[in-house]
Design an enzyme around this catalytic site. Structure first.
Site, mmCIF file in Angstrom:
data_model
loop_
_atom_site.group_PDB
_atom_site.id
_atom_site.type_symbol
_atom_site.label_atom_id
_atom_site.label_comp_id
_atom_site.label_asym_id
_atom_site.label_seq_id
_atom_site.Cartn_x
_atom_site.Cartn_y
_atom_site.Cartn_z
ATOM 1 N N GLU A 130 1.037 -9.401 12.114
ATOM 2 C CA GLU A 130 1.377 -9.173 10.232
ATOM 3 C C GLU A 130 2.267 -8.375 9.333
ATOM 4 O O GLU A 130 3.183 -9.007 8.667
ATOM 5 C CB GLU A 130 0.549 -7.247 10.639
ATOM 6 C CG GLU A 130 0.083 -6.633 8.862
ATOM 7 C CD GLU A 130 -1.481 -6.197 8.550
ATOM 8 O OE1 GLU A 130 -1.339 -5.106 9.671
ATOM 9 O OE2 GLU A 130 -1.599 -5.579 7.810
ATOM 10 N N ASP B 251 0.391 -1.327 0.104
ATOM 11 C CA ASP B 251 -0.015 -0.149 0.148
ATOM 12 C C ASP B 251 1.250 1.612 0.195
ATOM 13 O O ASP B 251 0.679 2.030 -0.391
ATOM 14 C CB ASP B 251 -0.839 0.092 1.174
ATOM 15 C CG ASP B 251 -1.834 -1.499 1.470
ATOM 16 O OD1 ASP B 251 -1.413 -2.203 0.224
ATOM 17 O OD2 ASP B 251 -3.136 -1.545 2.209
HETATM 18 C C1 GLC Z 1 -2.780 -4.798 3.892
HETATM 19 C C2 GLC Z 1 -1.719 -5.011 2.837
HETATM 20 C C3 GLC Z 1 -2.519 -6.029 1.758
HETATM 21 C C4 GLC Z 1 -2.857 -7.178 2.857
HETATM 22 C C5 GLC Z 1 -3.862 -6.581 3.486
HETATM 23 C C6 GLC Z 1 -4.807 -7.513 4.780
HETATM 24 O O1 GLC Z 1 -3.312 -3.759 3.105
HETATM 25 O O2 GLC Z 1 -0.540 -3.476 2.519
HETATM 26 O O3 GLC Z 1 -1.303 -6.451 1.389
HETATM 27 O O4 GLC Z 1 -3.481 -7.921 1.410
HETATM 28 O O5 GLC Z 1 -3.596 -5.535 4.534
HETATM 29 O O6 GLC Z 1 -4.001 -7.680 5.035
#
Ligand code: GLC
Length: 432
Positions: A401, A171
């Site tokens: 994460e 992102d």
């Molecule tokens: C964030 C990450 C993306 C992922 C999402 C859910 O937006 O950047 O890659 O898929 O979270 O984990």
């Protein structure tokens, strides 16, 4: 929430059990949430890594994860980046902002297409269980790949563009900074972020970035999600080494699956896509960085720093000797300055930030695919280093994460499904 380390170290067997429990806890019917609260829906590439995790102990369930993701596939072939199905007050921007016009409701862009590669893995684990399911899913994978090759290139180009940073799955990578600064956010509707209510704001994108993310959603919505037009004329279109290389690899795996099914027309079509693979890699190569780099389709500018996806060329099946020597030197330099590999952005670059999302932290899913490619090309030492680092950070901090590449502490959401899945499928000593 502060960044975390485990107070009491768990044994590897306990971590295996914990990882299975996390996948089960995040299950929501036939699909899995990345983590509760922060991400209360089905995310595209998350689900596919999760399927790999499930395949270690429940192969049927792994196939179901793939099938539910494709419930969010559009008529035009796109598999959406989020399948909402319902609204949830803890998340923004939800279905009422995207207005996808789909049933079930989804977001309006896609995400890195790891699915075909995962489907091949699942099929090869047990062809007997897999064949019937492969037959069902294959045309859907074809349609999605075709969508990328048609909708996310501009005529004459071969590298795949993302038209929203969220489509890249990375992102707030510095790869998007310049192109995003060219997006004028004026006129966006008032909104309240929800992500920063779940996680420390210093680990998340800034408000300036968020405004522009929303502007891009509003723009897409106003076009009625005309994907070709968005790529051709929209405010943001950047060729992404991440999506390009992941799709290239997925095309190769899809070709093998086409052969299994004796689907000659499809095999022929995939071959025509792969025919442009080296051209796409050429476009993304930055001689200045000694690495593959994102490149803005509007301005032709290349990214100014090295992201971890630069090293996905091997995974994609691209090896060009005169470049590989430089790419390897770049990789060695980054590994040398990182306690825990692979930082998502070059630690020696001024935009590196060890805690903020995609601007430095380690993401274990990227580690897994980069190392897989390196190992396939005989770079065992580097691949092992990355795998053992992944094992160490999870052992030390648990299933976060993402992780700080300097101190290894976990950040972002906890009880994270893809981290648990990667542990089970690749990082745990059980997989040695
Ligand atoms: C964030 C990450 C993306 C992922 C999402 C859910 O937006 O950047 O890659 O898929 O979270 O984990």
């Amino acid at each position: 929430m502060k960044s975390q380390s485990l107070e009491k170290p768990f044994s590897d067997v306990e971590l295996d059990q914990r990882a299975i429990a996390i996948l089960r806890e995040n299950e929501w019917g036939g699909y899995t949430l990345p983590t509760r609260g922060l991400y209360p829906f089905q995310w595209n590439w998350d689900s596919m890594f999760v399927a790999l995790g499930f395949s270690e102990f429940d192969l049927e369930r792994a196939w179901t994860e793939v099938e539910t993701l494709f419930q969010g596939q559009w008529q035009n072939g796109m598999a959406a980046h989020i399948v909402f199905r319902r609204d949830d007050p803890s998340y923004f921007p939800g279905p009422s902002i995207w207005v996808s016009g789909q049933n079930p409701s989804t977001s309006g862009c896609s995400q890195p297409p790891v699915a075909a590669t995962v489907v091949r893995d699942l099929y090869e684990k047990d062809p007997e269980i897999g064949l019937a399911r492969l037959k069902e899913i294959f045309p859907r994978l074809m349609a999605w790949h075709r969508w990328f090759h048609m909708m996310r290139v501009i005529s004459g180009g071969a590298a795949i563009a993302v038209t929203h940073p969220w489509e890249s799955g990375r992102d707030n990578s510095p790869d998007w900074d310049r192109a995003l600064s060219n997006v004028d956010p004026s006129g966006i509707a008032d909104y309240t972020r929800k992500d920063t209510g779940h996680v420390d704001p210093s680990m998340r994108p800034t408000n300036e970035e968020y405004d522009r993310y929303l502007k891009l959603v509003e723009y897409g919505r106003e076009t009625g999600w005309d994907h070709a037009r968005i790529t051709r004329e929209g405010p943001f279109a950047v060729a992404d080494p991440g999506v390009t290389f992941i799709l290239m690899r997925a095309d190769r795996d899809l070709l093998e699956l086409a052969k299994v099914l004796g689907a000659q027309d499809s095999a022929h079509e995939i071959t025509t896509w792969l025919y442009h693979a080296e051209e796409a890699a050429d476009y993304l190569w930055s001689e200045r960085l000694g690495a593959y780099a994102a490149r803005d389709l509007r301005t032709d500018d290349s990214a100014t720093g090295v992201s971890s996806v630069a090293f996905l060329s091997y995974y994609a099946g691209i090896s060009i000797p005169r470049r590989d020597a430089r790419l390897q030197a770049t990789l060695r330099r980054i590994l040398e300055v990182s306690k825990y590999s692979i930082p998502s952005f070059d630690p020696e670059h001024s935009r590196f930030d060890s805690k903020r999302y995609w601007r430095g932290p380690v993401w274990v899913i990227i580690n897994y695919i980069v190392a897989r490619g390196l190992a396939e090309y005989g770079f065992e030492r580097e691949a092992n280093r990355i795998r053992l680092d992944t094992r160490e950070i999870i052992r030390g901090s648990g299933f976060y994460e993402y992780f700080d590449p300097i101190c290894g502490s976990g950040a972002g959401g906890g009880h994270f499904a893809w981290t648990a899945a990667i542990w089970l499928a690749w990082a745990s000593p059980m997989t040695d």
